[in-house]
Write a protein that holds these residues in place. Structure first.
Motif, PDB file in Angstrom:
ATOM      1  N   LEU A 183       0.847  -1.193   0.000  1.00 37.50           N
ATOM      2  CA  LEU A 183       0.000   0.000   0.000  1.00 37.50           C
ATOM      3  C   LEU A 183       0.879   1.238   0.000  1.00 37.50           C
ATOM      4  N   GLY A 184       0.526   2.191  -0.838  1.00 39.86           N
ATOM      5  CA  GLY A 184       1.271   3.440  -0.881  1.00 39.86           C
ATOM      6  C   GLY A 184       0.367   4.635  -0.692  1.00 39.86           C
ATOM      7  N   TYR A 185       0.822   5.590   0.096  1.00 38.66           N
ATOM      8  CA  TYR A 185       0.112   6.860   0.215  1.00 38.66           C
ATOM      9  C   TYR A 185       0.546   7.762  -0.944  1.00 38.66           C
ATOM     10  N   LEU A 186      -0.433   8.250  -1.684  1.00 37.45           N
ATOM     11  CA  LEU A 186      -0.154   9.218  -2.736  1.00 37.45           C
ATOM     12  C   LEU A 186      -0.415  10.591  -2.143  1.00 37.45           C
ATOM     13  N   GLY A 209       3.344   7.738 -12.529  1.00 37.16           N
ATOM     14  CA  GLY A 209       4.566   6.969 -12.295  1.00 37.16           C
ATOM     15  C   GLY A 209       4.410   5.766 -11.394  1.00 37.16           C
ATOM     16  N   ILE A 210       3.182   5.390 -11.048  1.00 40.47           N
ATOM     17  CA  ILE A 210       2.986   4.283 -10.121  1.00 40.47           C
ATOM     18  C   ILE A 210       3.235   2.940 -10.803  1.00 40.47           C
ATOM     19  N   ASP A 253      -8.552  -0.444 -12.965  1.00 36.98           N
ATOM     20  CA  ASP A 253      -8.157  -1.066 -14.234  1.00 36.98           C
ATOM     21  C   ASP A 253      -6.877  -1.882 -14.075  1.00 36.98           C
ATOM     22  N   ASN A 254      -6.083  -1.516 -13.063  1.00 36.20           N
ATOM     23  CA  ASN A 254      -4.825  -2.230 -12.810  1.00 36.20           C
ATOM     24  C   ASN A 254      -4.924  -3.179 -11.619  1.00 36.20           C
ATOM     25  N   LEU A 279       5.559   9.285  -3.881  1.00 38.56           N
ATOM     26  CA  LEU A 279       6.287  10.286  -4.664  1.00 38.56           C
ATOM     27  C   LEU A 279       7.637  10.653  -4.060  1.00 38.56           C
ATOM     28  N   ALA A 280       7.965  10.104  -2.914  1.00 40.82           N
ATOM     29  CA  ALA A 280       9.253  10.398  -2.286  1.00 40.82           C
ATOM     30  C   ALA A 280      10.359   9.473  -2.782  1.00 40.82           C
TER      31      ALA A 280
END
Length: 319
Positions: A32-35, A47-48, A84-85, A301-302
């Protein structure tokens, strides 16, 4: 009749074959990533790496002072792209620096309205659920009643509810409330930082991850699969010459060989602390070994691009 029997046989075979087909199973190990973005979700999503990320939290989606949310078609676009992904998308509320009026929205006078508005936004844009990232002073006497009400409304519509929690504030969360979360995003970082310059050092050491897992799994009895271990993609500096806070990509941009260790010392005497790819890989391996549900990344994004990417280290740790 012969033609009919032949067609019937073909249909029967097709149906029997179809019975054996199943949808792709849920990932056993989630990433899991925080955007983290100021409403610029589209460029952030570009860019994910969807081959790795299974869940995305849009951080942060905040209400106005009345508890209502404005329209934003970027939410719908983000949800569609993720779906979709094969990934899920959550709206994350709060954060480390939330609007001060959130405290008022949690009180009895506005609690029901705010919870209703949150669920309405989830339904409108097709979010998979809500990430409750209420921290510090917002974990107060109104926290539990708010979470209970929000959970009641979300579960009624079949949506998920998660929380960003640390071990240092865990004792403020009752077992009843903890059990309402589908999983927790364990903030195993920020043991120190620019707010505590008298305590210089690594803000997210490996030992902290071990201790945090022990707290929630062994002391609080949370099932391991409901814990996602937090990984920091940033660093903090202490002392003369050291930058106060940098994202990982900024660290490598300024100091290209920084990926070889977990800290950088400066001639003036200061030190910058962060997690190297080797440490991120080791923590990911720990999460797998301990049977956790996966890892959580603050924040997408980091990260840097290329071979020294921390996400690449996560991939290696998952192998």
């Amino acid at each position: 009749m012969i033609r009919f029997c032949f067609l019937f046989s073909l249909l029967s075979f097709a149906c029997a074959a179809g019975e054996g087909l199943e949808k792709d199973p849920e990932p056993k190990f989630r990433v899991l990533g925080y955007l983290f973005s100021q409403d610029d979700w589209e460029s952030g999503l570009e860019g994910i790496d969807w081959s790795v990320y299974t869940d995305i939290n849009l951080a942060f989606i905040q209400p106005d002072r009345q508890g209502s949310f404005g329209s934003n078609e970027a939410y719908r676009e983000a949800v569609k792209l993720a779906h979709d992904n094969g990934a899920r998308v959550f709206m994350s509320i709060g954060g480390g620096n939330p609007p001060e009026y959130l405290a008022e929205l949690m009180k009895p006078e506005q609690r029901d309205h705010w919870a209703e508005q949150i669920v309405s936004l989830v339904d409108r844009y097709g979010f998979d659920g809500v990430d409750v990232d209420l921290e510090n002073s917002l974990i107060n006497e109104h926290y539990a009643p708010f979470v209970i009400e929000l959970s009641r409304r979300l579960k009624r519509s079949g949506n998920l509810m998660t929380a960003a929690l640390a071990s240092w504030n865990g004792d403020s969360i009752s077992d009843e409330v903890l059990a309402l979360y589908d999983w927790i995003n364990l903030m195993s970082y920020d043991d120190t930082g620019p707010w505590n310059l008298e305590k210089p050092g690594q803000h997210a050491p490996f030992e902290m991850a071990v201790s945090d897992i022990h707290y929630y799994r062994d002391q609080r009895g949370l099932p391991a699969e409901k814990i996602l271990l937090g990984l920091p993609f940033y660093g903090y500096g202490f002392g003369p010459g050291a930058p106060g806070s940098l994202r990982y990509w900024q660290i490598l941009e300024r100091y290209p060989s920084a990926y070889l260790q977990d800290s950088l010392s400066f001639p003036e005497g200061g030190v910058l602390y962060y997690n190297s790819p080797a440490l991120i890989q080791r923590k990911t391996e720990l999460a797998k070994e301990q049977g956790l549900g996966g890892v959580m990344i603050w924040h997408i994004l980091a990260d840097s691009k290329g071979g020294q990417s921390l996400l690449e280290a996560v991939k290696r740790g998952m192998e």
